[in-house]
Scaffold this motif. Structure first.
Motif, PDB file in Angstrom:
ATOM      1  N   MET A  45     -39.470 -81.755   7.756  1.00 53.69           N
ATOM      2  CA  MET A  45     -40.911 -81.850   7.911  1.00 53.69           C
ATOM      3  C   MET A  45     -41.321 -82.141   9.349  1.00 53.69           C
ATOM      4  O   MET A  45     -40.638 -82.886  10.065  1.00 53.69           O
ATOM      5  CB  MET A  45     -41.452 -82.967   7.021  1.00 53.69           C
ATOM      6  N   ALA A  46     -42.427 -81.543   9.760  1.00 52.45           N
ATOM      7  CA  ALA A  46     -43.081 -81.940  11.004  1.00 52.45           C
ATOM      8  C   ALA A  46     -43.937 -83.160  10.715  1.00 52.45           C
ATOM      9  O   ALA A  46     -44.580 -83.251   9.665  1.00 52.45           O
ATOM     10  CB  ALA A  46     -43.933 -80.801  11.534  1.00 52.45           C
ATOM     11  N   VAL A  47     -43.930 -84.098  11.642  1.00 53.94           N
ATOM     12  CA  VAL A  47     -44.653 -85.360  11.462  1.00 53.94           C
ATOM     13  C   VAL A  47     -45.574 -85.572  12.656  1.00 53.94           C
ATOM     14  O   VAL A  47     -45.163 -85.400  13.807  1.00 53.94           O
ATOM     15  CB  VAL A  47     -43.677 -86.553  11.350  1.00 53.94           C
ATOM     16  N   HIS A  71     -49.683 -87.329   9.222  1.00 54.96           N
ATOM     17  CA  HIS A  71     -49.733 -85.985   8.648  1.00 54.96           C
ATOM     18  C   HIS A  71     -48.311 -85.407   8.647  1.00 54.96           C
ATOM     19  O   HIS A  71     -47.590 -85.526   9.646  1.00 54.96           O
ATOM     20  CB  HIS A  71     -50.655 -85.077   9.453  1.00 54.96           C
ATOM     21  N   THR A  72     -47.922 -84.801   7.553  1.00 58.22           N
ATOM     22  CA  THR A  72     -46.613 -84.149   7.468  1.00 58.22           C
ATOM     23  C   THR A  72     -46.782 -82.766   6.844  1.00 58.22           C
ATOM     24  O   THR A  72     -47.645 -82.567   5.983  1.00 58.22           O
ATOM     25  CB  THR A  72     -45.625 -84.972   6.609  1.00 58.22           C
ATOM     26  N   TRP A  73     -45.979 -81.821   7.298  1.00 56.28           N
ATOM     27  CA  TRP A  73     -45.989 -80.473   6.726  1.00 56.28           C
ATOM     28  C   TRP A  73     -44.618 -79.866   6.942  1.00 56.28           C
ATOM     29  O   TRP A  73     -43.838 -80.302   7.790  1.00 56.28           O
ATOM     30  CB  TRP A  73     -47.091 -79.617   7.345  1.00 56.28           C
ATOM     31  N   LEU A  74     -44.313 -78.834   6.173  1.00 58.26           N
ATOM     32  CA  LEU A  74     -42.991 -78.218   6.226  1.00 58.26           C
ATOM     33  C   LEU A  74     -42.787 -77.479   7.541  1.00 58.26           C
ATOM     34  O   LEU A  74     -43.580 -76.605   7.904  1.00 58.26           O
ATOM     35  CB  LEU A  74     -42.809 -77.256   5.051  1.00 58.26           C
ATOM     36  N   ALA A  75     -41.738 -77.834   8.268  1.00 58.84           N
ATOM     37  CA  ALA A  75     -41.375 -77.112   9.490  1.00 58.84           C
ATOM     38  C   ALA A  75     -40.426 -75.961   9.166  1.00 58.84           C
ATOM     39  O   ALA A  75     -40.629 -74.828   9.580  1.00 58.84           O
ATOM     40  CB  ALA A  75     -40.734 -78.065  10.495  1.00 58.84           C
ATOM     41  N   ARG A  76     -39.378 -76.264   8.390  1.00 56.04           N
ATOM     42  CA  ARG A  76     -38.386 -75.258   8.014  1.00 56.04           C
ATOM     43  C   ARG A  76     -37.403 -75.916   7.048  1.00 56.04           C
ATOM     44  O   ARG A  76     -37.474 -77.102   6.777  1.00 56.04           O
ATOM     45  CB  ARG A  76     -37.629 -74.743   9.251  1.00 56.04           C
ATOM     46  N   TYR A  77     -36.488 -75.112   6.538  1.00 55.77           N
ATOM     47  CA  TYR A  77     -35.384 -75.635   5.744  1.00 55.77           C
ATOM     48  C   TYR A  77     -34.121 -75.646   6.605  1.00 55.77           C
ATOM     49  O   TYR A  77     -33.885 -74.710   7.373  1.00 55.77           O
ATOM     50  CB  TYR A  77     -35.153 -74.779   4.499  1.00 55.77           C
TER      51      TYR A  77
END
Length: 206
Positions: A116-118, A180-186
């Motif tokens: 996750m991006a934070v 805030h957090t969102w998916l960056a990659r796997y």
């Protein structure tokens, strides 16, 4: 299982796990939670998948009879999904503990987990406690930007290590900070990869 999103195109299971930059929005919902309705309550959802919260959506609700899943962008979005389910069924819905979605990479054959991006924005005096909290969660620091009396911290961290992070920031900043957090990659999951490698060794010995 195949599901139909709001756009109407049928998606196979593999659609969720490849090419997140250009792929379907559903791959960006890595936090999952099962739900179940008691036998006395009629399901309110008429579709298998319901989209909410913009494009990409913040959460989606998957229905399979009297049970299903919430797929969410992060913990805050998962809470929004739970709230929607409670409103739709007058609170008569049960939830399991949240879980992080992982999958086996089809070519590399290694388990993959969400990174996750934070981004945290808070008053400057809270900077050190925030950095300490991120370090305890194994975050990779990317930027610390000072802006007058406030600070913005950017980092990346495993979703599995971030559960409870937003509540921790609320407590550290007396509810004056925003996380805030969102998916960056796997990425390959180290612990899961080690376990899978060990299982493969046992297979080779049989």
């Amino acid at each position: 299982m195949r599901t139909t999103p709001c756009g109407g195109r049928e998606l196979a299971g593999s659609d969720f796990f490849v090419d997140f930059g250009a792929g379907p929005a559903w791959g960006r919902l890595p936090l999952r939670q099962d739900w179940q309705l008691p036998s006395s309550v009629a399901p309110a959802l008429q579709r298998t998948l319901r989209c909410e919260g913009g494009d990409p959506p913040r959460f989606a609700i998957v229905r399979r009879g009297r049970e299903g899943e919430i797929w969410a962008l992060n913990e805050r979005a998962l809470g929004e999904g739970r709230h929607a389910m409670k409103l739709a069924h007058l609170g008569a819905v049960r939830f399991t503990e949240p879980r992080v979605h992982t999958y086996l990479h089809p070519q590399r054959r290694v388990p993959m987990e969400p990174l996750m991006a934070v981004k945290v924005n808070a008053r400057r005096e809270h900077m050190e406690p925030i950095l300490a909290e991120l370090r305890t969660r194994g975050a990779r620091m990317q930027e610390v930007e000072l802006q007058g009396r406030r600070v913005t911290v950017r980092a990346e961290a495993r979703l599995a290590a971030l559960l409870g992070f937003e509540q921790a920031i609320d407590a550290l900043t007396a509810h004056s900070g925003q996380a805030h957090t969102w998916l960056a990659r796997y990425e390959a999951a180290p612990a899961l990869t080690a376990r899978t490698s060990k299982e493969e060794e046992w297979k080779d010995c049989t």
